[in-house]
Design an enzyme around this catalytic site. Structure first.
Site, PDB file in Angstrom:
ATOM      1  N   ALA A  40       3.066   6.770  -7.901  1.00  0.00           N
ATOM      2  CA  ALA A  40       2.048   7.151  -6.925  1.00  0.00           C
ATOM      3  C   ALA A  40       2.616   7.132  -5.512  1.00  0.00           C
ATOM      4  O   ALA A  40       2.281   7.996  -4.685  1.00  0.00           O
ATOM      5  CB  ALA A  40       0.853   6.205  -7.028  1.00  0.00           C
ATOM      6  N   GLY A  65       0.812  -1.201   0.000  1.00  0.00           N
ATOM      7  CA  GLY A  65       0.000   0.000   0.000  1.00  0.00           C
ATOM      8  C   GLY A  65       0.852   1.260   0.000  1.00  0.00           C
ATOM      9  O   GLY A  65       1.941   1.289  -0.557  1.00  0.00           O
ATOM     10  N   LEU A  66       0.333   2.309   0.628  1.00  0.00           N
ATOM     11  CA  LEU A  66       1.022   3.597   0.721  1.00  0.00           C
ATOM     12  C   LEU A  66       1.320   4.178  -0.664  1.00  0.00           C
ATOM     13  O   LEU A  66       2.391   4.729  -0.893  1.00  0.00           O
ATOM     14  CB  LEU A  66       2.312   3.482   1.545  1.00  0.00           C
ATOM     15  CG  LEU A  66       2.144   3.052   3.008  1.00  0.00           C
ATOM     16  CD1 LEU A  66       3.504   2.916   3.678  1.00  0.00           C
ATOM     17  CD2 LEU A  66       1.260   4.026   3.763  1.00  0.00           C
ATOM     18  N   CYS A  67       0.372   4.024  -1.582  1.00  0.00           N
ATOM     19  CA  CYS A  67       0.557   4.581  -2.926  1.00  0.00           C
ATOM     20  C   CYS A  67      -0.695   5.354  -3.345  1.00  0.00           C
ATOM     21  O   CYS A  67      -1.167   5.237  -4.483  1.00  0.00           O
ATOM     22  CB  CYS A  67       0.901   3.489  -3.935  1.00  0.00           C
ATOM     23  SG  CYS A  67      -0.163   2.046  -3.901  1.00  0.00           S
ATOM     24  N   GLY A  68      -1.226   6.125  -2.404  1.00  0.00           N
ATOM     25  CA  GLY A  68      -2.360   6.972  -2.719  1.00  0.00           C
ATOM     26  C   GLY A  68      -3.610   6.172  -3.048  1.00  0.00           C
ATOM     27  O   GLY A  68      -3.869   5.112  -2.478  1.00  0.00           O
TER      28      GLY A  68
END
Length: 303
Positions: free
Chosen positions: A258, A87-90
């Site tokens: 992202a 995760g952590l990609c907007g």
């Protein structure tokens, strides 16, 4: 109002968070360059093999491959979903899964049964939560797509299509536009779309120069050597491999871009929060000092 010690602890915590997000931003920026190079290197091949396959649909070959046969009323379909493992990609994964679930709702309304192949943990998690029929999955793809792993996972969909168990295969991925923009796309992989400007034709509806290919009004025809079956079988196999590999490469480039943007925004926000907390800390400290001075002066006056 929070005490001086509590504010100092909050500042230290946000500073540590900012160090992490800054490091992740730099790592994502480094990986992004390599991912974009791989994506751009593979895009011309994917576009060319797709255009040849589209021309083949306009031709009249003496050999009729199952990939060229379009069902009149599709009753079942396979969907290959490409997402990220981390995760952590907007909103990257949220956008692609929202598009997939929207099409899933449309398929169900039309009475079409859908089976899924999931590339990436995030997409697999969402499909599991909605109780979708996931027939194959492949997670932990790393930073570089490997064709053997991808084809191994998608082979179940291809075999079901050849056997007539499903009438179409769709591919859902994220198309890389630029560092600040990545768009989710959902297009038909099989049977082959008949036109280059078909909305189901591919992840390239942005006016790329490579796609400005002339289409013959009278159709296309080819001379096959050694024979039509050998050439078409090989071409369509390369078509599937090329588009699946490019879809994953596009998704990986989009992921790193992202993530870099998201981590930069997080670092900037952390810096702003630190500034605000520092201001509160200074005011609180000044108020405490003023209070102590007042108490000392008051005590001296009482004596």
């Amino acid at each position: 109002m929070a005490g001086i010690k509590e504010i100092r602890t909050k500042i230290k915590s946000v500073q540590n968070t900012r160090k992490i997000t800054k490091a992740m931003e730099m790592v994502a920026a480094s990986k992004m360059r390599k991912a974009q190079e791989r994506m751009r290197a593979g895009r011309p091949y994917a576009l060319k093999v797709r255009s040849i396959a589209a021309h083949l649909m306009q031709a009249n070959p003496e050999y009729n491959h199952p990939y060229l046969n379009e069902a009149v009323e599709p009753k079942s379909a396979g969907v290959v979903v490409v997402t990220t493992d981390k995760g952590l990609c907007g909103g990257l994964n949220t956008n692609i899964m929202r598009l997939v679930l929207s099409h899933l709702t449309q398929f169900k309304a039309q009475g079409v049964e859908v089976q899924f192949t999931a590339f990436g943990n995030k997409g697999l998690g969402v499909l599991s939560r909605v109780a979708a029929n996931v027939v194959t999955q492949e997670v932990g793809l790393g930073d570089k797509p490997e064709l053997d792993r991808l084809i191994g996972a998608i082979k179940v969909q291809l075999d079901d299509f050849m056997q007539g168990k499903i009438d179409a295969v769709y591919l859902a991925t994220t198309r890389f536009v630029n560092t600040m923009r990545q768009e989710p796309v959902f297009f038909r992989l099989l049977p082959l779309p008949g036109k280059l400007n078909d909305p189901n034709a591919g992840f390239d509806q942005t006016g790329d120069d490579e796609l400005s290919l002339s289409q013959s009004k009278n159709g296309w025809d080819y001379i096959y050597e050694p024979d039509a079956k050998t050439v078409i079988d090989e071409l369509l196999q390369r078509y599937v491999e090329g588009l699946v590999l490019q879809a994953v490469a596009e998704s990986m480039a989009s992921e790193q871009s992202a993530r870099m943007v998201a981590m930069k925004a997080a670092s900037d926000n952390a810096k702003k929060v630190i500034g605000d907390l520092q201001l509160v800390y200074n005011k609180t400290r000044q108020a405490a000092i003023t209070k102590e001075i007042s108490e000392i002066v008051g005590g001296a006056a009482a004596v």
